[in-house]
Design an enzyme around this catalytic site. Structure first.
Site, PDB file in Angstrom:
ATOM      1  N   GLU A  62     -14.787  62.453  65.490  1.00  0.00           N
ATOM      2  CA  GLU A  62     -14.704  61.258  64.656  1.00  0.00           C
ATOM      3  C   GLU A  62     -15.100  59.993  65.394  1.00  0.00           C
ATOM      4  OE1 GLU A  62     -12.536  63.683  64.729  1.00  0.00           O
ATOM      5  OE2 GLU A  62     -12.663  64.452  62.694  1.00  0.00           O
ATOM      6  N   HIS A 131      -2.789  65.567  56.345  1.00  0.00           N
ATOM      7  CA  HIS A 131      -3.720  65.612  55.219  1.00  0.00           C
ATOM      8  C   HIS A 131      -3.252  64.742  54.053  1.00  0.00           C
ATOM      9  CE1 HIS A 131      -4.973  69.218  57.417  1.00  0.00           C
ATOM     10  NE2 HIS A 131      -6.078  69.228  56.719  1.00  0.00           N
TER      11      HIS A 131
END
Ligand SMILES: Cc1ncc(C[n+]2csc(CCOP(=O)(O)OP(=O)(O)O)c2C)c(N)n1
Lengths: 326, 370
Positions: A62, A131
């Site tokens: 990322e 999540h």
């Protein structure tokens, strides 16, 4: 293309497609965005139609995704980065907060970084940890970044295009539990300004401020409240930084009551900011303190108890009731 | 398709032929000398681990688990490395290491409660010497490195009560900054840590070519420690290579990167659709390298095991799976106000207030239709 009922996911896909079509400098990058079409299929079919140089499957890194987007932007590209899930943006947090947010300022305006960072955020889908997070306050707290979130397919379609066309770096939060909800999308409709809040349901009694996934919840609460004779005015903030609170002030001056709803923990969250500003601006109009309905100040819990964590219609109605207790 | 290149350490061919000794790319000679009972034990582990995994996949399909990350195809890498560990070693797994957990003696219900959403995978990492599952890719490699540095500081290297740490991760994880930082730290501090990368060829949809241009094991050289590629579908080689790397670490010689060359036979998780990115023939080709079939072939050929043994192992695995299923189905949901537990070791006034209001609010519904 005429008006069409699309899910939020499909609407975002259509918006991305149009942005890719319109501007050859737009590139989409992220993990699994190519062949797979993203884990939520938001980029479905785009690599097939625009090629591997426009829709780029990146290595699993990322910080790398955002850091290289900075370089691409310096060369005139308009990167649209997908972070797979909210909880995975933190490895890129340093690039976003220390680099992306500051380059325009540091260069005395010479550098523009028209980067969009798309993040599916929030809970309600029964996922495992990392999540279901709501990281908006981290980004909204950072000067130099803009933060927006859509709550319905129509906004999803236009806002993603506006964000891509914007010269500012924008964190674009997508309420993942709403990806599958349908709504009308009119591709020819005039776009509502990106950084403006919108009254989604007019009402006279209590102002309910929400954004992203909680707009649906607030609207459901308003429907339920109407049965009891209370008219809630629901305002969808859409932009979290900058905040457009003018419609909220206007509303609260009429209703005298305000409830702010978000999934993120309350402590030092967006609700605190909104409550403080509404109090400053509308002090003499308020019949009761501005109340917050939020997630709790805990890590996002395991899926089997997430319904307890997430603000729901009842909690919103409860807060509405409480505003009458003063 | 896997290249049977000469850098791949293999001690059991796909046909079940024993290879006496294999030399790794680092020049180290690997071999195993197991008793018949130990060979049979490996087989039992492989079959049981696969059976429990299949049960979990079925439970997910029936709506009993939110999601499941199957280890199908990776049993040998996990059992081989898992059985090479000594009790005092510390494991830092990712989210697919159910086989390693099994070897560690951790109750198989533990990862299931995570995937069911009852808790967040809370087995005791200190007591079990096995860290919790790590979903943020690569983060645990740094934890393993720090733990290993602690081992050194405690003087537990290079002597009889030597300890080591092992970090598990995937091929995709090698792209993360954290993993590269872990390589640097472990090298410069000569930390007793083994990096066990299961290269199952994919990071969700992205093939290994999207993460690297050189074979992963070769990366270690650039950081200054040995790297070795092992046939991850060969339980014997996985065992031998891991045991050696752990001894090397324990002996004070620092880290090793093991690349277990294997294949994820199923989907990434039950939410994934591999048909979008993977040619069916590819998985088919890997089927001939199946870790269980090859050990079975060897056991049969060497007459180490007979039909009744194989049948008994199957039956035992089935029984364990049934028991696991029953336990999952009766697993209670957590108490609603448990969401406030354990945010801080000594609580916090903010949370105490929230919990109180939460319980009062819930109580207000008592007796109503809610
Ligand atoms: C920091 C971070 N980014 C993205 C993800 C989402 N994600 C979960 S698993 C995965 C692929 C991991 O691939 P690999 O490291 O090869 O391990 P494998 O699952 O194949 O064993 C991704 C992208 C994540 N969990 N963490």
């Amino acid at each position: 293309m005429a008006t069409e009922a699309l899910t939020l996911g499909k609407a975002l896909n259509a918006g991305l497609r149009r942005a890719l079509d319109r501007d050859p400098k737009v590139v989409i990058m992220g993990e699994d965005v190519g062949k797979l079409g993203g884990v939520f299929r938001i980029t479905d079919g785009l690599q097939k139609d625009f090629g591997e140089n426009r829709v780029i499957d990146t290595p699993l890194a990322e910080s790398g995704i955002i850091g290289t987007a900075v370089g691409l932007a310096l060369r005139g590209y308009r990167p649209v980065c997908e972070i797979q899930f909210d909880g995975f943006v933190y490895p890129a947090y340093d690039q976003i907060v220390s680099q992306v947010a500051k380059m325009h300022y540091r260069s005395r305006g010479m550098v523009r970084l028209p980067i969009v960072i798309r993040i599916p955020f929030g809970g309600g889908i029964g996922a495992v940890e990392h999540h279901s997070e709501s990281p908006e306050a981290y980004f909204a707290h950072t000067p130099g970044l803009k933060v927006v979130t859509c709550s319905n397919p129509s906004d999803g379609y236009t806002m993603i295009q506006q964000a891509i066309a914007s010269d500012d770096p924008i964190v674009f939060l997508e309420p993942k539990r709403r990806y599958w909800e349908k709504g009308e999308v009119d591709p020819e409709a005039e776009a509502y300004p990106l950084h403006s809040a919108r009254v989604t349901r007019p009402g006279t009694d209590v102002t309910v401020v929400a954004y992203g996934p909680m707009v649906r919840t607030a609207l459901d609460a308003a429907t339920a409240a109407a049965e009891d004779g209370r008219e809630l005015e629901v305002i969808d903030l859409r932009s979290l930084s900058p905040l457009d609170l003018a419609p909220v002030y206007e509303s609260v001056r009429r209703t005298g009551r305000c409830v702010v709803v978000h999934e993120a923990p309350s402590n030092v969250g967006l609700g605190a900011e909104i409550a403080a500003r509404v109090t400053e601006e509308c002090f003499y109009s308020l019949e009761s303190p501005v109340l917050r309905v939020t997630g709790f100040d805990t890590p996002y819990p395991a899926a089997r108890v997430e319904e307890e964590y997430l603000p729901d219609l009842d909690r919103v109605l409860d807060a509405v009731d409480r505003t009458y207790g003063w | 398709m896997a290249r049977d290149d000469d850098t791949l350490v293999q001690l059991l061919t796909p046909d079940g032929e024993r290879v006496d000794r294999a030399v790794g790319p680092d020049g180290v000679e690997y071999s195993v000398d197991l008793t018949d009972a130990e060979y049979r034990g490996f087989y039992r582990d492989l079959v049981t681990v696969r059976r429990l995994d299949a049960e979990a996949t079925a439970l997910q399909r029936q709506g009993e688990l939110g999601i499941w990350a199957s280890l199908l195809g990776q049993e040998a890498a996990q059992v081989g490395s898992g059985r090479a560990l000594r009790p005092q070693d510390m494991v830092f797994p990712t989210y697919r290491e159910h086989g390693v957990l099994y070897c560690r003696g951790i109750d198989p219900i533990m990862p299931l409660s995570l995937f069911r959403g009852v808790d967040q995978g809370a087995w005791d990492p200190i007591e079990t010497r096995c860290g919790m599952y790590t979903i943020v890719i690569g983060a645990q490699t740094l934890h393993a490195t720090g733990y290993a540095m602690g081992i050194t500081m405690d003087g537990k290297v290079g002597n009889d009560d030597g300890e080591a740490a092992i970090a598990y991760f995937g091929d995709g994880a090698t792209s993360q900054g954290d993993v590269n930082e872990a390589f640097i730290w472990s090298a410069v501090y000569t930390a007793p840590v083994v990096f066990f990368c299961q290269n199952n060829q994919y990071a969700i949809s992205e093939p290994i070519e999207r993460q690297t241009r050189v074979p992963l094991y070769q990366r270690a050289a650039g950081f200054g420690f040995p790297g070795v590629r092992v046939d991850g579908n060969d339980v014997l080689a996985s065992y031998a290579v891991t045991r050696h790397a752990l001894d090397h670490a324990r002996g004070g010689q620092g880290p090793t990167l093991i690349e277990a060359y294997t294949y994820r036979m199923g989907a990434h998780t039950t939410s994934d659709d591999p048909s979008r990115y993977r040619p069916p023939a590819e998985a088919e080709a890997w089927r001939s390298r199946d870790p269980i079939a090859r050990l079975a072939a060897f056991l049969g050929k060497q007459q180490i095991a007979d039909e009744s043994f194989f049948a008994e192992v199957d039956e035992q695995a089935r029984t364990e799976a049934v028991r696991l299923r029953e336990r999952v189905l009766t697993m209670p949901d957590p108490a609603p106000d448990s969401i406030f537990d354990n945010v801080y070791p000594h609580g916090s006034p903010l949370l105490d207030g929230e919990r109180e209001r939460f319980n009062a609010y819930r109580k207000s519904f008592e007796g109503s239709a809610h």
